[in-house]
Design a protein around this motif. Structure first.
Motif, mmCIF file in Angstrom:
data_model
loop_
_atom_site.group_PDB
_atom_site.id
_atom_site.type_symbol
_atom_site.label_atom_id
_atom_site.label_comp_id
_atom_site.label_asym_id
_atom_site.label_seq_id
_atom_site.Cartn_x
_atom_site.Cartn_y
_atom_site.Cartn_z
ATOM 1 N N ARG A 1 46.705 37.338 36.547
ATOM 2 C CA ARG A 1 45.701 37.914 37.596
ATOM 3 C C ARG A 1 45.463 39.349 37.761
ATOM 4 O O ARG A 1 44.200 39.778 37.695
ATOM 5 N N GLY A 2 46.521 40.114 37.335
ATOM 6 C CA GLY A 2 46.454 41.540 37.370
ATOM 7 C C GLY A 2 45.768 42.104 36.195
ATOM 8 O O GLY A 2 44.954 42.951 36.255
ATOM 9 N N LYS A 3 45.815 41.381 35.107
ATOM 10 C CA LYS A 3 45.255 41.774 34.032
ATOM 11 C C LYS A 3 43.803 41.358 33.904
ATOM 12 O O LYS A 3 42.900 42.148 33.637
ATOM 13 N N ALA A 4 43.508 40.261 34.725
ATOM 14 C CA ALA A 4 41.866 39.735 34.744
ATOM 15 C C ALA A 4 41.487 40.598 35.871
ATOM 16 O O ALA A 4 40.150 41.070 35.522
ATOM 17 N N GLY A 5 42.138 41.054 36.843
ATOM 18 C CA GLY A 5 41.454 41.958 37.780
ATOM 19 C C GLY A 5 41.197 43.544 36.978
ATOM 20 O O GLY A 5 40.239 43.977 37.444
ATOM 21 N N ILE A 6 42.199 43.986 36.174
ATOM 22 C CA ILE A 6 41.603 45.270 35.515
ATOM 23 C C ILE A 6 40.590 44.908 34.585
ATOM 24 O O ILE A 6 39.592 45.840 34.599
ATOM 25 N N MET A 7 40.475 44.044 33.792
ATOM 26 C CA MET A 7 39.276 43.570 33.039
ATOM 27 C C MET A 7 37.996 43.634 33.750
ATOM 28 O O MET A 7 36.986 44.119 33.335
ATOM 29 N N TYR A 8 38.086 42.927 34.987
ATOM 30 C CA TYR A 8 36.790 43.075 36.057
ATOM 31 C C TYR A 8 36.280 44.397 36.252
ATOM 32 O O TYR A 8 35.269 44.624 36.359
ATOM 33 N N ARG A 9 37.421 45.184 36.608
ATOM 34 C CA ARG A 9 36.963 46.561 37.158
ATOM 35 C C ARG A 9 36.367 47.268 36.032
ATOM 36 O O ARG A 9 35.632 47.912 35.993
ATOM 37 N N LEU A 10 37.055 47.239 34.696
ATOM 38 C CA LEU A 10 36.544 47.976 33.611
ATOM 39 C C LEU A 10 34.936 47.447 33.333
ATOM 40 O O LEU A 10 34.026 48.095 33.014
ATOM 41 N N GLY B 1 33.187 34.957 34.562
ATOM 42 C CA GLY B 1 32.658 36.346 33.776
ATOM 43 C C GLY B 1 31.983 37.311 34.788
ATOM 44 O O GLY B 1 31.759 36.968 35.935
ATOM 45 N N VAL B 2 31.873 38.555 34.408
ATOM 46 C CA VAL B 2 31.265 39.515 35.064
ATOM 47 C C VAL B 2 29.653 39.627 34.640
ATOM 48 O O VAL B 2 29.377 39.618 33.453
ATOM 49 N N PHE B 3 28.623 39.398 35.630
ATOM 50 C CA PHE B 3 27.240 39.735 35.225
ATOM 51 C C PHE B 3 26.495 40.564 36.095
ATOM 52 O O PHE B 3 26.778 40.369 37.319
#
Length: 85
Positions: A29-38, A64-66
């Motif tokens: 979850r933490g890594k996914a959150g960092i990836m989303y912020r980037l 994903g992020v769109f």
């Protein structure tokens, strides 16, 4: 969606960096959150972020992020749009 309508993809700031935008299920979850912020930081100055967001909502893509929005943020926008129609 036809290729003519997808021309905006060529101008996307995320071109070549899409791994940040799609954390897989195995990511913590933490890594996914960092990836989303980037990913969202890249979207912030993207010249086609609105088109990207519109595409994801039109196609009901909720991973994903769109367009600078996470799946949960887009789900909420999609729900709100159903009330507007």
């Amino acid at each position: 969606m036809n290729n003519e309508k997808m021309q905006w993809v060529k101008m996307a700031s995320c071109k070549g960096q899409t791994e940040l935008f799609f954390p897989n299920e195995e990511e913590s979850r933490g890594k996914a959150g960092i990836m989303y912020r980037l990913a969202k930081a890249i979207c912030k100055d993207c010249p086609v972020a609105k088109e990207c967001l519109r595409y994801s909502l039109d196609e009901q893509i909720f991973f994903g992020v769109f367009g600078g929005k996470t799946p949960n943020e887009r789900k909420e926008l999609y729900r709100q749009s159903l009330y507007i129609r």
